[in-house]
Design an enzyme around this catalytic site. Structure first.
Site, short mmCIF file in Angstrom:
data_model
loop_
_atom_site.label_atom_id
_atom_site.label_comp_id
_atom_site.label_asym_id
_atom_site.label_seq_id
_atom_site.Cartn_x
_atom_site.Cartn_y
_atom_site.Cartn_z
N TYR A 276 28.93 -13.70 2.80
CA TYR A 276 29.73 -15.01 2.29
C TYR A 276 29.41 -16.10 3.20
O TYR A 276 29.01 -17.04 2.90
CB TYR A 276 30.52 -14.81 1.34
CG TYR A 276 31.02 -15.81 0.41
CD1 TYR A 276 30.27 -15.87 -0.69
CD2 TYR A 276 32.12 -16.56 0.79
CE1 TYR A 276 30.75 -17.23 -1.46
CE2 TYR A 276 32.48 -17.52 0.15
CZ TYR A 276 31.90 -17.97 -0.95
OH TYR A 276 32.13 -18.98 -1.82
N SER B 261 32.46 -24.02 0.63
CA SER B 261 33.64 -23.13 0.68
C SER B 261 34.28 -23.17 2.16
O SER B 261 33.48 -23.60 2.85
CB SER B 261 33.38 -21.71 0.50
OG SER B 261 34.47 -20.95 0.71
#
Length: 136
Positions: free
Chosen positions: A48, A35
């Site tokens: 995250y 990501s």
């Protein structure tokens, strides 16, 4: 090989399963879909982002330690997916859903992976960042 989980442990288990096979055959290509959160930290996604930073660092280590393997990290930006359905925090989910209008199709990520996989054996595409042009 592609594996992963929201916590990152799935990725470690996947590496443990395939790395011995790849080393024994003298080649392999690990492709990790991470990501853009592995390249930046947003205030609502610190944990995250930390897992994505860790996966990126692990991949760079594998690349350096395993010269017979190719290692690619693909870091998508906002992509149309089921992501919003997995966000427990209602405010964060709403913020992400509000931005989905600029999201790119998943096919763009698939094309990036295809590019990395189809390079000659002596070429190792280590990182690809794919995001909407409108994403900050």
């Amino acid at each position: 090989m592609r594996c992963g989980s929201r916590s990152g442990t799935g990725y470690l288990h996947g590496i443990a399963a395939v790395l011995p096979v790849m080393r024994a055959q003298g080649s392999g290509h690990l492709v990790t879909v991470s990501s853009v959160s592995g390249l930046r930290v947003d205030p609502t996604a610190a944990v995250y982002s930390a897992t994505k930073h860790a996966v990126r660092a692990l991949c760079e280590g594998l690349r350096q330690e395993s010269r017979e393997l190719r290692v690619t990290v693909v870091s998508p930006g906002l992509t149309r997916s089921e992501l919003t359905g997995t966000i427990a925090d209602g405010a964060v989910r709403e913020a992400v859903e509000a931005r989905m209008g600029i999201a790119i199709p998943a096919a763009a990520i698939a094309e990036a992976i295809h590019f990395a996989l189809t390079q000659p054996p002596e070429v190792d595409v280590n990182e690809i960042v794919v995001r909407p042009t409108a994403q900050d």
